[in-house]
Design an enzyme around this catalytic site. Structure first.
Site, mmCIF file in Angstrom:
data_model
loop_
_atom_site.group_PDB
_atom_site.id
_atom_site.type_symbol
_atom_site.label_atom_id
_atom_site.label_comp_id
_atom_site.label_asym_id
_atom_site.label_seq_id
_atom_site.Cartn_x
_atom_site.Cartn_y
_atom_site.Cartn_z
ATOM 1 N N HIS A 1 0.920 -1.102 -0.055
ATOM 2 C CA HIS A 1 -0.015 0.058 -0.156
ATOM 3 C C HIS A 1 0.891 1.233 0.088
ATOM 4 C CE1 HIS A 1 -3.021 2.941 1.148
ATOM 5 N NE2 HIS A 1 -3.942 1.769 0.830
ATOM 6 N N ASP B 1 -7.939 -5.163 0.014
ATOM 7 C CA ASP B 1 -8.470 -6.257 -0.843
ATOM 8 C C ASP B 1 -8.095 -7.662 -0.711
ATOM 9 O OD1 ASP B 1 -9.579 -4.140 -2.383
ATOM 10 O OD2 ASP B 1 -7.795 -3.410 -2.869
#
Ligand code: ACO
Length: 431
Positions: free
Chosen positions: A308, A365
């Site tokens: 991320h 996710d």
């Protein structure tokens, strides 16, 4: 940095820069006059180190793995709120009281229908159309029915558009799915909650009464909340970017959906489950081999659902979802082999120095797709579910942008590295 100023040394010159203080998180350095004063620009591919705005909606502390909306911890709102309550929080600065929530819920329910003409719009797509393409096109298209609310400088018109978008998005999403399944479109039912109504429009058929499973409705409510906002991510920044030209809210949100669709952003939830399925189907693939491939610089393979831009720690949404995946699968009585593969991959990755050095952890996710699948959604709908969840965040950011007197049209500079000037050659003389 001293006395509220930073100092930039360019050659022999000192150039003092103002500090932009933050309530919490990174302090800014104001470089907005740098080019005008010194003839240089900053260079920051992917805006990884650039704050494009001040915001008071969502704070993400990537080092500590914290996420707060308007100061409230994501763990608390996910456990205690309805999705529309969180939408209210993002849009109107604070949690609603009982009366405000009831009014807000009623207002949203009032707008769930789509114009009948829109049915023909859905019909025009091929059955194989990806529902994200239909979702963004339909979001743009419904603006044509509400052109009198399209003025971004009119706060009442913006509120009308915001309500309609939130109310109609589950209808658009469910109809996008019905189109691909070749099933009749199901009209909204305003006696149901926001999430129940969406499940009804997704899975009901006109031939029988459908009973909504409260476990599934509760799980979807949590999932939507976990996606509701996340600072200046790619899709939200796109919504602001497009809106900065004073494009209307529908057009700006449709653009954000297209940014979300990419597999490096919201499209990762579909990509994760497809990756896990490939591992499941390939007897030669195991966690060690997958991690070896992810580390290989000559291999394009990336571990989807990992890493991320902001989190250099465990994503708090992934932490909630990891536990939630176990609970949901147990409750719905599903033994999904993909969950075991995901757990194995996570453990192997987190033990590996490559992932440790780069601080790569599971993101939102990694586990969301497994839960969406357990709730009965097909993989191609996963990013659509993300979009329904993210919608309040997009709208809150768009409103904040449009109301901020400091907003200017978004227009980055570039460092030009091409040919400087060439002699024009007529087509007949070109080699
Ligand atoms: N698998 C393997 N290596 C990775 C991964 C991954 N998933 N993510 C990052 N890395 C490596 C990179 O190769 C790079 O290594 P290097 O320093 O040796 O070159 C390092 O970690 C830093 O990665 P960047 O790509 O520079 O990080 P960036 O902040 O630009 O990208 C992103 C972040 C796009 C999320 C990236 O981690 C990624 O591609 N992840 C997989 C896709 C994904 O899950 N996206 C969803 C993100 S969450 C969301 O949008 C909702």
């Amino acid at each position: 940095m001293t006395d509220g100023k930073a100092n930039l040394r360019i050659g022999d010159d000192d150039y003092p820069l103002d500090i932009v203080p933050a309530e919490t998180g990174n302090t800014g350095i104001d470089i907005s006059k740098l080019r005008a004063d010194k003839g240089v620009v900053t260079f920051d591919p992917g805006f990884a180190n650039t704050a494009g705005t001040r915001s008071s909606i969502t704070h993400v502390d990537g080092e500590q793995g914290l996420l707060r909306h308007r100061g409230y911890r994501i763990e608390d709102v996910a456990e205690n709120c309805t999705f529309l309550e969180v939408a209210y929080l993002l849009l109107f600065d604070d949690l609603p009281n009982q009366k405000q929530l009831e009014e807000w819920t009623q207002t949203v329910k009032h707008h769930t229908l789509l114009s009948e003409e829109m049915k023909r719009f859905f019909d025009a797509f091929p059955r194989s159309a990806h529902p994200m393409a239909i979702l963004s096109s339909a979001t743009n298209a419904i603006s044509t029915f509400y052109e009198k609310y399209n003025d971004p400088r009119d706060p009442e018109a913006v509120s009308e558009s915001a309500r309609r978008l939130i109310a109609k998005m589950p209808t658009i999403a469910a109809w996008a799915y019905k189109k691909s399944a070749g099933q009749p479109y199901i009209y909204p039912r305003n006696d149901l909650s926001y999430v129940e109504n969406f499940l009804h429009m997704m899975f009901a058929l006109p031939v029988a009464e459908m009973k909504i499973d409260p476990v599934i409705a509760r799980a979807l409510n949590v999932l939507l909340i976990l996606h509701a906002d996340h600072g200046q991510n790619c899709s939200t920044a796109t919504v602001r970017f497009v809106g900065s030209s004073q494009a209307n809210l529908f057009a700006s949100v449709a653009a954000g959906m297209n940014a979300l669709w990419g597999p490096l952003h919201g499209g990762a939830n579909q990509a994760v489950v497809e990756m896990l399925q490939r591992f499941h189907d390939d007897p030669d693939m195991d966690a060690d081999r997958a991690i070896r491939r992810a580390k290989d610089r000559d291999d394009e393979f990336r571990l989807m659902g990992f890493g991320h831009r902001v989190y250099k720690n465990y994503d708090p949404r992934a932490r909630i979802l990891k536990k939630f995946a176990d609970d949901v699968l147990t409750t719905v009585g599903l033994d999904d082999p993909l969950l075991a593969i995901a757990n194995d991959l996570e453990k192997t990755a987190l033990d590996d120095p490559f992932f440790q050095e780069r601080k790569l952890y599971p993101n939102v996710d990694f586990y969301s797709g497994i839960i969406f699948r357990a709730l009965g959604f097909p993989a191609r709908m996963f990013t659509v579910l993300f979009a329904i969840g993210r919608l309040p965040g997009w709208i809150a950011n768009w409103k904040e942008m449009i109301e901020d007197p400091a907003t200017r049209i978004a227009r980055p500079r570039q460092i030009y590295v091409g040919e400087v000037e060439r002699q024009f050659v007529p087509i007949t003389e070109r080699p």
